[in-house]
Design a protein around this motif. Structure first.
Motif, PDB file in Angstrom:
ATOM      1  N   PHE A 277      -4.203  -4.860  25.487  1.00 30.90           N
ATOM      2  CA  PHE A 277      -5.583  -4.611  25.033  1.00 30.90           C
ATOM      3  C   PHE A 277      -6.133  -5.857  24.365  1.00 30.90           C
ATOM      4  CE2 PHE A 277      -2.731  -2.907  21.685  1.00 30.90           C
ATOM      5  CZ  PHE A 277      -3.107  -3.698  20.620  1.00 30.90           C
ATOM      6  N   LEU A 278      -7.449  -5.888  24.176  1.00 30.24           N
ATOM      7  CA  LEU A 278      -8.083  -7.012  23.490  1.00 30.24           C
ATOM      8  C   LEU A 278      -9.085  -6.463  22.469  1.00 30.24           C
ATOM      9  CD1 LEU A 278      -9.270 -10.314  25.029  1.00 30.24           C
ATOM     10  CD2 LEU A 278     -10.730  -9.126  23.406  1.00 30.24           C
ATOM     11  N   ILE A 279      -8.866  -6.840  21.211  1.00 35.15           N
ATOM     12  CA  ILE A 279      -9.779  -6.411  20.146  1.00 35.15           C
ATOM     13  C   ILE A 279     -10.686  -7.588  19.829  1.00 35.15           C
ATOM     14  CG2 ILE A 279      -9.909  -5.612  17.759  1.00 35.15           C
ATOM     15  CD1 ILE A 279      -7.047  -4.486  18.142  1.00 35.15           C
ATOM     16  N   LYS A 280     -12.015  -7.338  19.917  1.00 33.49           N
ATOM     17  CA  LYS A 280     -12.948  -8.448  19.706  1.00 33.49           C
ATOM     18  C   LYS A 280     -13.123  -8.730  18.215  1.00 33.49           C
ATOM     19  CE  LYS A 280     -15.485  -6.278  22.924  1.00 33.49           C
ATOM     20  NZ  LYS A 280     -16.635  -5.656  23.451  1.00 33.49           N
ATOM     21  N   THR A 281     -13.559  -9.942  17.891  1.00 34.72           N
ATOM     22  CA  THR A 281     -13.771 -10.312  16.494  1.00 34.72           C
ATOM     23  C   THR A 281     -14.801  -9.377  15.864  1.00 34.72           C
ATOM     24  OG1 THR A 281     -13.499 -12.559  17.293  1.00 34.72           O
ATOM     25  CG2 THR A 281     -14.221 -12.306  15.013  1.00 34.72           C
ATOM     26  N   GLY A 282     -14.474  -8.841  14.697  1.00 29.55           N
ATOM     27  CA  GLY A 282     -15.417  -8.002  13.968  1.00 29.55           C
ATOM     28  C   GLY A 282     -15.518  -6.577  14.478  1.00 29.55           C
ATOM     29  N   GLU A 283     -14.661  -6.239  15.434  1.00 29.39           N
ATOM     30  CA  GLU A 283     -14.704  -4.892  15.983  1.00 29.39           C
ATOM     31  C   GLU A 283     -13.933  -3.927  15.068  1.00 29.39           C
ATOM     32  OE1 GLU A 283     -14.222  -3.044  20.504  1.00 29.39           O
ATOM     33  OE2 GLU A 283     -13.000  -4.753  19.930  1.00 29.39           O
ATOM     34  N   VAL A 284     -14.374  -2.675  14.994  1.00 30.75           N
ATOM     35  CA  VAL A 284     -13.634  -1.659  14.245  1.00 30.75           C
ATOM     36  C   VAL A 284     -12.943  -0.762  15.274  1.00 30.75           C
ATOM     37  CG1 VAL A 284     -13.758   0.279  12.636  1.00 30.75           C
ATOM     38  CG2 VAL A 284     -15.237  -1.708  12.300  1.00 30.75           C
ATOM     39  N   VAL A 285     -11.618  -0.858  15.311  1.00 32.04           N
ATOM     40  CA  VAL A 285     -10.861  -0.139  16.336  1.00 32.04           C
ATOM     41  C   VAL A 285     -10.025   0.963  15.690  1.00 32.04           C
ATOM     42  CG1 VAL A 285      -8.979  -0.369  18.012  1.00 32.04           C
ATOM     43  CG2 VAL A 285     -10.791  -2.077  17.927  1.00 32.04           C
ATOM     44  N   GLY A 286     -10.153   2.148  16.203  1.00 30.83           N
ATOM     45  CA  GLY A 286      -9.342   3.260  15.715  1.00 30.83           C
ATOM     46  C   GLY A 286      -8.098   3.409  16.570  1.00 30.83           C
ATOM     47  N   VAL A 287      -7.026   3.934  15.974  1.00 33.50           N
ATOM     48  CA  VAL A 287      -5.821   4.234  16.755  1.00 33.50           C
ATOM     49  C   VAL A 287      -5.478   5.694  16.509  1.00 33.50           C
ATOM     50  CG1 VAL A 287      -3.393   3.674  17.169  1.00 33.50           C
ATOM     51  CG2 VAL A 287      -4.974   1.870  16.492  1.00 33.50           C
ATOM     52  N   VAL A 288      -5.438   6.468  17.565  1.00 35.72           N
ATOM     53  CA  VAL A 288      -5.065   7.882  17.411  1.00 35.72           C
ATOM     54  C   VAL A 288      -3.904   8.212  18.340  1.00 35.72           C
ATOM     55  CG1 VAL A 288      -7.376   8.678  16.762  1.00 35.72           C
ATOM     56  CG2 VAL A 288      -6.722   8.682  19.172  1.00 35.72           C
ATOM     57  N   VAL A 444     -11.207  -4.745  12.167  1.00 35.17           N
ATOM     58  CA  VAL A 444     -10.522  -3.634  11.499  1.00 35.17           C
ATOM     59  C   VAL A 444      -9.750  -2.807  12.526  1.00 35.17           C
ATOM     60  CG1 VAL A 444     -10.808  -1.544  10.106  1.00 35.17           C
ATOM     61  CG2 VAL A 444     -12.321  -3.496   9.724  1.00 35.17           C
ATOM     62  N   VAL A 445      -8.488  -2.508  12.201  1.00 34.09           N
ATOM     63  CA  VAL A 445      -7.717  -1.548  12.993  1.00 34.09           C
ATOM     64  C   VAL A 445      -7.364  -0.420  12.045  1.00 34.09           C
ATOM     65  CG1 VAL A 445      -5.517  -1.112  14.161  1.00 34.09           C
ATOM     66  CG2 VAL A 445      -6.801  -3.188  14.664  1.00 34.09           C
ATOM     67  N   ILE A 446      -7.748   0.783  12.401  1.00 29.94           N
ATOM     68  CA  ILE A 446      -7.526   1.891  11.479  1.00 29.94           C
ATOM     69  C   ILE A 446      -6.864   3.082  12.179  1.00 29.94           C
ATOM     70  CG2 ILE A 446      -9.970   2.573  11.792  1.00 29.94           C
ATOM     71  CD1 ILE A 446      -9.867   3.651   8.920  1.00 29.94           C
ATOM     72  N   ILE A 447      -5.726   3.456  11.643  1.00 30.82           N
ATOM     73  CA  ILE A 447      -5.053   4.649  12.156  1.00 30.82           C
ATOM     74  C   ILE A 447      -5.539   5.809  11.312  1.00 30.82           C
ATOM     75  CG2 ILE A 447      -2.854   5.853  12.394  1.00 30.82           C
ATOM     76  CD1 ILE A 447      -1.480   3.214  12.531  1.00 30.82           C
ATOM     77  N   ALA A 448      -5.971   6.864  11.931  1.00 31.47           N
ATOM     78  CA  ALA A 448      -6.403   8.005  11.123  1.00 31.47           C
ATOM     79  C   ALA A 448      -6.184   9.281  11.874  1.00 31.47           C
ATOM     80  CB  ALA A 448      -7.863   7.847  10.736  1.00 31.47           C
ATOM     81  N   HIS A 449      -5.867  10.326  11.130  1.00 30.80           N
ATOM     82  CA  HIS A 449      -5.779  11.643  11.739  1.00 30.80           C
ATOM     83  C   HIS A 449      -7.122  12.348  11.614  1.00 30.80           C
ATOM     84  CE1 HIS A 449      -1.708  11.554  12.969  1.00 30.80           C
ATOM     85  NE2 HIS A 449      -1.226  11.361  11.759  1.00 30.80           N
ATOM     86  N   ARG A 450      -7.909  11.947  10.575  1.00 30.93           N
ATOM     87  CA  ARG A 450      -9.222  12.569  10.382  1.00 30.93           C
ATOM     88  C   ARG A 450     -10.178  12.077  11.445  1.00 30.93           C
ATOM     89  NH1 ARG A 450     -11.212  14.084   4.555  1.00 30.93           N
ATOM     90  NH2 ARG A 450      -9.243  13.988   3.413  1.00 30.93           N
ATOM     91  N   MET A 451     -10.686  12.999  12.220  1.00 31.71           N
ATOM     92  CA  MET A 451     -11.551  12.588  13.311  1.00 31.71           C
ATOM     93  C   MET A 451     -12.874  12.022  12.803  1.00 31.71           C
ATOM     94  SD  MET A 451      -9.580  12.774  15.669  1.00 31.71           S
ATOM     95  CE  MET A 451     -10.477  12.427  17.176  1.00 31.71           C
ATOM     96  N   SER A 452     -13.283  12.429  11.578  1.00 32.03           N
ATOM     97  CA  SER A 452     -14.525  11.882  11.028  1.00 32.03           C
ATOM     98  C   SER A 452     -14.376  10.379  10.813  1.00 32.03           C
ATOM     99  CB  SER A 452     -14.866  12.586   9.717  1.00 32.03           C
ATOM    100  OG  SER A 452     -13.722  12.647   8.894  1.00 32.03           O
ATOM    101  N   ILE A 454     -12.237   8.444  12.481  1.00 25.38           N
ATOM    102  CA  ILE A 454     -12.036   7.842  13.798  1.00 25.38           C
ATOM    103  C   ILE A 454     -13.346   7.733  14.583  1.00 25.38           C
ATOM    104  CG2 ILE A 454     -11.108   8.524  16.067  1.00 25.38           C
ATOM    105  CD1 ILE A 454      -9.185   6.970  14.295  1.00 25.38           C
ATOM    106  N   ASP A 455     -14.198   8.725  14.406  1.00 21.95           N
ATOM    107  CA  ASP A 455     -15.414   8.785  15.217  1.00 21.95           C
ATOM    108  C   ASP A 455     -16.410   7.658  14.913  1.00 21.95           C
ATOM    109  OD1 ASP A 455     -16.022  10.415  17.389  1.00 21.95           O
ATOM    110  OD2 ASP A 455     -17.710  11.320  16.308  1.00 21.95           O
TER     111      ASP A 455
END
Ligand SMILES: Nc1ncnc2c1ncn2[C@@H]1O[C@H](COP(=O)(O)OP(=O)(O)OP(=O)(O)O)[C@@H](O)[C@H]1O
Ligand SMILES: [Mg+2]
Length: 494
Positions: A277-288, A444-452, A454-455
């Motif tokens: 995968f490729l995460i762009k600069t300044g992107e907020v990426v969620g991991v579920v 930002v890479v953020i792992i979250a279980h809360r869908m709010s 993640i969304d």
């Protein structure tokens, strides 16, 4: 007197050196090594360093007894050369007769060291499980477990100590028997002068007593050696697993990409399989993904804490493995699944030993983490002392403090592993706003279980059983990912 001062000084400076060596080796070892260490391991090892100082003390006793013996031998050469040979031979024979006993003592000392480490581990687990132990009313079971390890330790220690205690009586018995045999022989041969016989006897008795000191000291030596050996084994292991450092100094964190990234903790059990995968600069990426899917493992790889089994993580095309640690560390930040604080003030805990973090950085970070108000209501504000492991703060406050810690260094790449799990929906919403405000400034890479949580991400990586099954915007995932749709439904968001 000079000897006492010197040997004490030497023993303590050795202790200090061993301790420094231990902490340096541990701090220099890789995350994988540190993480795999049993509870209480470092305390046990520090204890071994103290025991190891016994090696030095025994060694100086051996030198002292050896010198005294040498002086006596010199005297006895003048009195009677023949008697000298007899004395030296007797001390030598006695020493070698006790050889097998010494090696048994050494073997038992080694077993005692291992038993001590086991007991320490159980003890430190006890101190970290206090709350659960009280809640479940399992104090007797804990007492039993501790008694088991303690009982084993004292059992093996008793064996070692008894053997060690045997040395003096065995030696004395043998020595006096030898003396009697010697005297008998002298009487049979018919020694001339009584004064010569007296002198020889005196020299023999003193020599045998120095010989005994020599024995006790060498037993002390063999029983301390296993401590040092054990310590040494671990130090060598830490050194062999030192954290790696690359040479490419990065001046910014741009695109972060994974190329066929795979990882396994155990050889035959892949946890992450060929992620690209490729995460762009300044992107907020969620991991579920479901529990145990490999999300926290991915985070450790992204942080450069573990080496991929195959494939790579690249920062602007540079393999993370080749990146200079210091330049990387100053640009990334991490909020862990469980926030850990240390004994110190609130400010100490947010600053986290980084001298570059100014007081205004602390305030800004606390504001962004929605914690400033509560800090200001503490008795001494930022200077309020937090007890061990941050007792005095609630779980949610600890989590926000951990977020403030991450933001205080003004990171370019921020990774959060379930940062809002302990927060109420109001605090969570505020943290969400904070993260949203970082958009396009910080990756930002953020792992979250809360869908709010993640969304609000720009794009989301879905990991299922170690495989990346999607990397899309929330809108697309709503219609394409079964896992994502189900998760939204369960959290009442559809
Ligand atoms: N230190 C370790 N040694 C061996 N196996 C591990 C280790 N840490 C994690 N694992 C295994 O790797 C797999 C992925 O774990 P990981 O912690 O990455 O999951 P996760 O997606 O973060 O789960 P969760 O949502 O529950 O936090 C699990 O099967 C876990 O048992
Ligand atoms: Mg996890």
């Amino acid at each position: 007197m000079w000897g006492v001062v010197t040997s004490t000084g030497l023993a303590l400076s050795t202790l200090a050196t061993l301790r420094t060596r231990l902490s340096d080796a541990f701090l220099g070892s890789s995350w994988a090594t540190q993480q795999g260490e049993p509870a209480g391991q470092l305390q046990s090892l520090a204890g071994l360093a103290s025991a190891g100082v016994g090696v030095l003390q025994s060694f100086s006793s051996i030198i002292a007894a050896g010198l005294n013996l040498a002086a006596l031998v010199a005297v006895s050469v003048v009195v009677d050369p023949f008697a000298t040979i007899v004395v030296v031979a007797a001390v030598g024979v006695l020493g070698s007769v006790l050889g097998p006993l010494r090696s048994r003592i050494r073997a038992h000392a080694k077993i005692t060291v291992d038993a001590g480490i086991q007991y320490n581990t159980a003890l430190s687990e006890l101190s970290s499980l206090g709350l659960e132990m009280q809640t479940y009313g399992v104090r007797p079971a804990f007492a039993h477990r501790l008694a088991h390890f303690s009982g084993h330790e004292t059992f093996v220690r008793r064996r070692a100590n008894v053997l060690q205690g045997m040395v003096t009586p065995v030696y004395t018995t043998l020595a006096y028997s030898a003396l009697l045999v010697g005297l008998g022989a002298a009487a049979l041969v018919g020694v001339g002068e009584l004064s010569t016989l007296g002198a020889v006897m005196l020299v023999m008795m003193r020599s045998l007593s120095y010989g005994q000191q020599l024995q006790s000291a060498s037993v002390g030596l063999v029983s301390s050696i296993p401590s040092i050996e054990r310590l040494d084994e671990v130090l060598i292991r830490y050194d062999a697993n030192a954290a790696t450092n690359g040479h490419v100094v990065v001046s910014s964190v741009g695109q972060v990409s994974a190329k066929a990234l795979a990882f396994a903790y155990l050889d035959d059990q892949p946890v992450l399989k060929e992620l690209t995968f490729l995460i762009k600069t300044g992107e907020v990426v969620g991991v579920v993904g479901p529990s145990g899917a490999g999300k926290s493992t991915l985070v450790q790889l992204l942080l450069g804490l573990r080496e991929p089994t195959s494939g790579a993580i690249e920062i602007d095309g540079i393999n993370l493995r080749d990146v200079d640690r210091a330049s990387w560390n100053s640009r990334v930040a991490f909020v862990a699944q469980d926030a850990t604080l240390f004994t110190g003030t609130v400010a100490d805990n947010i600053r986290f030993f980084r001298s570059t973090v100014s007081d205004s950085d602390l305030r800004d970070a606390a504001t962004q983490a929605n914690l400033l108000n509560e800090i200001e209501h503490l008795p001494d504000g930022f200077d309020t002392f937090l007890g061990e492991r941050g007792t005095r703060l609630s779980g949610g406050q600890r989590q926000r403090l951990s977020i403030a810690r991450a933001l205080a260094g003004r990171p370019e790449f921020l990774i959060l592993d379930e940062p809002t799990s302990a927060l109420d929906s109001h605090s969570e919403a505020l943290i969400r706003d904070t993260i949203a405000s970082l958009r396009s400034k910080v990756t930002v890479v953020i792992i979250a279980h809360r869908m709010s949580t993640i969304d609000m991400c720009d794009r989301i990586i879905v990991i299922e059983q170690g495989q990346m099954t999607a990397f899309e915007t929330p809108e697309v995932l709503r219609s394409t990912s079964g896992f994502y749709r189900l998760a939204l439904e369960r959290s009442g968001m559809t």
